[in-house]
Motif scaffolding. Sequence first.
Motif, PDB file in Angstrom:
ATOM      1  N   THR A   1       0.484  -1.146   1.364  1.00 49.15           N
ATOM      2  CA  THR A   1      -0.672  -1.459   2.240  1.00 49.15           C
ATOM      3  C   THR A   1      -0.493  -2.401   3.433  1.00 49.15           C
ATOM      4  OG1 THR A   1      -2.064  -0.477   0.579  1.00 49.15           O
ATOM      5  CG2 THR A   1      -3.129  -1.794   2.027  1.00 49.15           C
ATOM      6  N   SER A   2       0.082  -3.693   2.973  1.00 52.92           N
ATOM      7  CA  SER A   2       0.035  -4.725   3.954  1.00 52.92           C
ATOM      8  C   SER A   2       1.310  -4.687   5.002  1.00 52.92           C
ATOM      9  CB  SER A   2       0.554  -6.095   2.887  1.00 52.92           C
ATOM     10  OG  SER A   2       1.590  -6.047   2.266  1.00 52.92           O
TER      11      SER A   2
ATOM     12  N   LEU B   1      -8.053   8.006   1.046  1.00 50.67           N
ATOM     13  CA  LEU B   1      -8.336   6.736   0.453  1.00 50.67           C
ATOM     14  C   LEU B   1      -9.379   5.836   1.289  1.00 50.67           C
ATOM     15  CD1 LEU B   1      -4.843   5.694  -0.597  1.00 50.67           C
ATOM     16  CD2 LEU B   1      -6.572   6.765  -1.965  1.00 50.67           C
ATOM     17  N   THR B   2     -10.157   5.138   0.798  1.00 49.51           N
ATOM     18  CA  THR B   2     -11.100   4.286   1.616  1.00 49.51           C
ATOM     19  C   THR B   2     -10.581   2.968   2.040  1.00 49.51           C
ATOM     20  OG1 THR B   2     -11.988   3.622  -0.454  1.00 49.51           O
ATOM     21  CG2 THR B   2     -13.226   5.432   0.158  1.00 49.51           C
ATOM     22  N   THR B   3      -9.486   2.797   1.552  1.00 49.52           N
ATOM     23  CA  THR B   3      -8.896   1.124   2.065  1.00 49.52           C
ATOM     24  C   THR B   3      -8.999   1.299   3.452  1.00 49.52           C
ATOM     25  OG1 THR B   3      -7.711   1.151   0.000  1.00 49.52           O
ATOM     26  CG2 THR B   3      -7.152  -0.246   1.403  1.00 49.52           C
ATOM     27  N   PRO B   4      -9.285   0.284   4.033  1.00 50.34           N
ATOM     28  CA  PRO B   4      -9.538   0.164   5.596  1.00 50.34           C
ATOM     29  C   PRO B   4      -8.135   0.432   6.312  1.00 50.34           C
ATOM     30  CG  PRO B   4     -10.628  -1.529   4.910  1.00 50.34           C
ATOM     31  CD  PRO B   4     -10.031  -0.962   3.550  1.00 50.34           C
ATOM     32  N   ALA B   5      -7.101   0.109   5.686  1.00 48.08           N
ATOM     33  CA  ALA B   5      -5.510   0.475   6.361  1.00 48.08           C
ATOM     34  C   ALA B   5      -5.160   1.728   6.227  1.00 48.08           C
ATOM     35  CB  ALA B   5      -4.487  -0.642   5.973  1.00 48.08           C
ATOM     36  N   LEU B   6      -6.021   2.635   5.150  1.00 52.37           N
ATOM     37  CA  LEU B   6      -5.197   3.716   4.840  1.00 52.37           C
ATOM     38  C   LEU B   6      -6.185   4.858   5.069  1.00 52.37           C
ATOM     39  CD1 LEU B   6      -3.557   2.493   1.156  1.00 52.37           C
ATOM     40  CD2 LEU B   6      -2.635   2.841   3.637  1.00 52.37           C
ATOM     41  N   LYS B   7      -7.456   4.469   5.535  1.00 55.75           N
ATOM     42  CA  LYS B   7      -8.638   5.596   5.446  1.00 55.75           C
ATOM     43  C   LYS B   7      -8.332   6.699   6.611  1.00 55.75           C
ATOM     44  CE  LYS B   7     -11.488   2.618   8.479  1.00 55.75           C
ATOM     45  NZ  LYS B   7     -11.435   3.700   9.691  1.00 55.75           N
ATOM     46  N   ASP B   8      -7.465   6.555   7.473  1.00 56.66           N
ATOM     47  CA  ASP B   8      -7.102   7.535   8.370  1.00 56.66           C
ATOM     48  C   ASP B   8      -5.960   8.325   8.200  1.00 56.66           C
ATOM     49  OD1 ASP B   8      -9.340   6.804  10.002  1.00 56.66           O
ATOM     50  OD2 ASP B   8      -8.193   5.191  11.041  1.00 56.66           O
TER      51      ASP B   8
ATOM     52  N   GLN C   1      -6.982  -5.638  -6.364  1.00 54.66           N
ATOM     53  CA  GLN C   1      -6.535  -4.134  -6.700  1.00 54.66           C
ATOM     54  C   GLN C   1      -6.850  -3.094  -5.582  1.00 54.66           C
ATOM     55  OE1 GLN C   1      -4.034  -3.527  -9.036  1.00 54.66           O
ATOM     56  NE2 GLN C   1      -4.179  -5.809  -8.594  1.00 54.66           N
ATOM     57  N   GLU C   2      -8.393  -3.204  -5.442  1.00 55.57           N
ATOM     58  CA  GLU C   2      -8.966  -2.256  -4.035  1.00 55.57           C
ATOM     59  C   GLU C   2      -8.520  -2.479  -2.843  1.00 55.57           C
ATOM     60  OE1 GLU C   2     -13.080  -2.994  -4.616  1.00 55.57           O
ATOM     61  OE2 GLU C   2     -13.212  -1.505  -6.285  1.00 55.57           O
ATOM     62  N   GLY C   3      -7.925  -3.870  -2.626  1.00 56.11           N
ATOM     63  CA  GLY C   3      -7.496  -4.234  -1.317  1.00 56.11           C
ATOM     64  C   GLY C   3      -6.040  -3.610  -1.319  1.00 56.11           C
ATOM     65  N   LEU C   4      -5.441  -3.082  -2.040  1.00 55.55           N
ATOM     66  CA  LEU C   4      -3.955  -2.780  -2.244  1.00 55.55           C
ATOM     67  C   LEU C   4      -4.045  -1.252  -2.403  1.00 55.55           C
ATOM     68  CD1 LEU C   4      -2.420  -5.359  -4.443  1.00 55.55           C
ATOM     69  CD2 LEU C   4      -1.977  -4.956  -2.054  1.00 55.55           C
ATOM     70  N   GLY C   5      -5.276  -0.620  -2.489  1.00 57.79           N
ATOM     71  CA  GLY C   5      -5.605   0.862  -2.410  1.00 57.79           C
ATOM     72  C   GLY C   5      -5.523   1.099  -4.111  1.00 57.79           C
ATOM     73  N   ALA C   6      -5.608   0.406  -5.065  1.00 62.14           N
ATOM     74  CA  ALA C   6      -5.479   0.742  -6.524  1.00 62.14           C
ATOM     75  C   ALA C   6      -6.745   0.662  -7.099  1.00 62.14           C
ATOM     76  CB  ALA C   6      -4.595  -0.288  -7.184  1.00 62.14           C
ATOM     77  N   VAL C   7      -6.803   1.604  -8.094  1.00 61.59           N
ATOM     78  CA  VAL C   7      -8.210   1.805  -8.888  1.00 61.59           C
ATOM     79  C   VAL C   7      -7.944   1.116 -10.188  1.00 61.59           C
ATOM     80  CG1 VAL C   7      -9.871   3.505  -9.750  1.00 61.59           C
ATOM     81  CG2 VAL C   7      -8.759   3.712  -7.530  1.00 61.59           C
ATOM     82  N   VAL C   8      -8.837   0.153 -10.617  1.00 62.24           N
ATOM     83  CA  VAL C   8      -8.810  -0.216 -11.906  1.00 62.24           C
ATOM     84  C   VAL C   8      -9.216   0.566 -12.727  1.00 62.24           C
ATOM     85  CG1 VAL C   8      -9.610  -2.370 -13.393  1.00 62.24           C
ATOM     86  CG2 VAL C   8      -8.714  -2.806 -10.847  1.00 62.24           C
TER      87      VAL C   8
END
Length: 329
Positions: A211-212, A230-237, A288-295
């Motif tokens: 992600t980073s 995914l909904t993470t800003p860097a990955l949503k598209d 974790q959410e910032g990295l695209g992971a789901v706890v």
Amino acid sequence: MKTMIKTVAAAALATLALGAQAQAAFPGDKPITIVVPFSAGGPTDRVARDLAEAMRKPLGGVSIVVDNAAGAGGSIGANKVAKSAADGHTLLLHHIGMATMPGLYRKLPFSVENDFEYLGMVNDVPMTLIGKPSLPANNFKELTAWIGQNKGQINLANAGIGAASHLCGLLFQNALQTQMTTVPYKGTGPAMTDLIGGQVDLMCDQTTNTTSQIEGKKVKAFAVTTSKRLTTPALKDLPTMQEAGVKNFEVTIWHGLYAPKGTPADVTKKLNDALKVALKDPDFIKKQEGLGAVVVSDKRVEQAEHKKFVAAEIAKWSPIIKAAGVYAD
């Protein structure tokens, strides 16, 4: 004779009392070590360091350190923990490799199902297909065209046989019905370094590690391996592999926490309780959410359910690995 019996009984009770006090005092002043079976800087390492911080408070502020014991697809680190003292002070954080090692290795020095106490699941992590920054393709359609034009010349990096990136790479090649030159590294960290530097062409790896790099435009991203975007800003598209035209391609990597077999039940309960607190920690969840992971928040946080889940994953992955004909000595 009665005096001797009373003395022996008193000594036995004293020993039991001391043992109970020692167990009740867990973890005491002794640091807890979380062994990560991959190199520092990789996705599992990042999860472990975030988890160590989140578990420290519910365990009374004890020091929790991360020990990287990389090699052999994670089996070196796992074996280190399996052979450690069963006192709760040496733990293992491992990913889906716990379910794939039985199929990958003809002979393991430990049993995944019998040599560990299962403490609970931590997270579920999607994966992303990424490429070196100089790759001429800018989307998945262009990527598949480029792959078709360069058959036999493409390098696909992974973190070693049995690593999540290796498994995803196998499925990707199978889905496209093409062969690439796989380049195994001793961990995702060095693999990512070479991908950014252009020494290798492609890699399929966990969002916790990519992600980073995607956000910083150090690599090119082409797709995610989940069933939904995914909904993470860097990955949503990024499209899913299904949207990109690769049917039935879904890979999610999970992480779980383990202790050596024989660790006392009251100690594993304390560790499981601390893990549950950590998984509800807002800071840990945010990281974790910032990295695209789901706890994980379902029943897999329970020890018995964790073990049941891994057994099902072993049954799922073993035939896939066998069909691919991939084995490690």
